[in-house]
Scaffold this active site. Sequence first.
Site: not given
Length: 593
Positions: A2, A99
């Site tokens: 990301c 996560d």
Amino acid sequence: MCGIGGILFSADAPAVLQQKIKQLGNKQQHRGPDGRSEWQAGNHALCHQRLALLDAAGGTQPFTDNSGRYLIVYNGELYNHAALRKQLEPQYQFTTRCDTEVVLAAYIRWGEKCLGHFNGMFAFLIWDTLTESAFAARDQAGIKPFVYCRQQQSFLFASEQKALLAVLNSRPALNEYALAEYVIAPYLSGDHLNLFQDIHFLQPGTFLRITRQHVTTHTWYRFQWQHPHIPEATLTQQVATALQQSVTQCLQADVPVGLFLSGGLDSSLLAGIAAHTGVKPDAYTITFNNHQHITFDPTTIVNSDDLPWATRLAQQLQLPFTTVQAQHTSLQESLRQLAIINCRIPVWEQEFSQHFLSKAAATRNKAVLVGDAADETNYGYFFLLNNAVNHSPLALLQWFGADKRVQLMQPRLQKTLQPLTWLDAHYKALACAEGLQFGKNEQENILAMSAVVRSRWLQRLLHNGDIHTMHFGLEARVPFANRNVLDAVSQVTPASGFKNGQEKYIIRQAATRWLAEDFSFRKKSALPRDPRLGKAYQPILKSLLQPNSSFIHTWLNKPALEALCNQQTITENDRMMLFNMISLLNWAQEYAA
């Protein structure tokens, strides 16, 4: 995975802050093609650009905990998130499979000690809305980036430097020492010393505590050679086990994971382990125009053509195999684009290969395994055995042409900075910080030079791997930089690492569990680059010297650059100098004008 970013303690009006956080996100939207979002409250704002590899429906960020007190923006992969989730479930009610929530829950329970529980690659910031303070951290090897700065009382951060430059109120001044390092030792540049003053890269294995008044840096992990007396067979098995576990973890995703297969030992070993586990990742190998006519003569790093090796291994392992040709519609434009993408300035011609491989792989995959970090943590460079090179950092710089490179700098800076003397002392201090001293004995020379290579060369490699893959929304996963792998290889001594004069000896012995001996003991050869480009670089550099550039006048020696453009014979070091100077001037036009 990301892009992350934020502006904390902003002095701007809410509407201006909103505009800036969107602008920051726009500059790194390529990192997260699957979604984006922003959060803003008072004079604080966070943003996230998402590449979804796990729990696409539930991983939207900025992510808030159940109480609403904490927010997180997170970039990375936590490979042991399932085990940690089970450990945390009695104290925390999870609402997603991602996560990201595990990282936040671990911080809520353990504070900064959560980092010791993590096995993966990550960069993240957690904002405490109650105390108006933040905690930011980076993984043990520095795989995932985190760049930050203070401007007045504001704290700004992002995944890429170009995103910060887009929202700063003024362009920071250039750091003359960092520029000297790039000109003379580009392969060691761009991380510890940034070309822009007051913009910093969070170092591997460190974390920040951030308040309105202070930003403090702390270390949570440091790679250190252990060198216990372990039998070779036992040590080899420990390294092999850690590597197999790491590759298995890196293949975990809700989407297909590919592989950059160069044909060298490192990527071949990853392919062999993956195939052994029953996974057949898409494999991508670079080629060049009229590849069959290229003479890959042994040079400083590259020793042979990788293509036949990659092709043969892919056939043996029955991997889906794609050859990707590096095609330049315009070499000049390709060089310019490379410098725009890599806002820390391109260093190696192999970045062309990374660019084209990433572009191709992103059409079918969202993540790829790469072989980075194997050489830098396993005595992988044969120059470490060269007593004429390994006895001091200056000798290494001179081996790569430093005496000629320093002449490319503005004469005033050559005199005032004394860059060769300064860089030699600077890199010696890096080794000294690990208790190592150049010139003491042969083994310590190898360890001291390895410390410099690991702390600087590796950081440049990992940055390049991230910046070029993520430009196409593709995540690079680095099994050799796994924390358990690092712990295992830290026990290897120079005598074992270079046994029989063979670099990476223990890794090679481990590789025989999955690869034939000719692959396991093939001489190191770096990711290929096209050696025919030297003459083509000269007119491109010459064209960049034509304008009356204040950057060139202030920092560089134009007559020396012109002489480089007019050389009849171009050595390997000369070609690298041409590439570096073109990259520097293209970068300056984009970011330092």
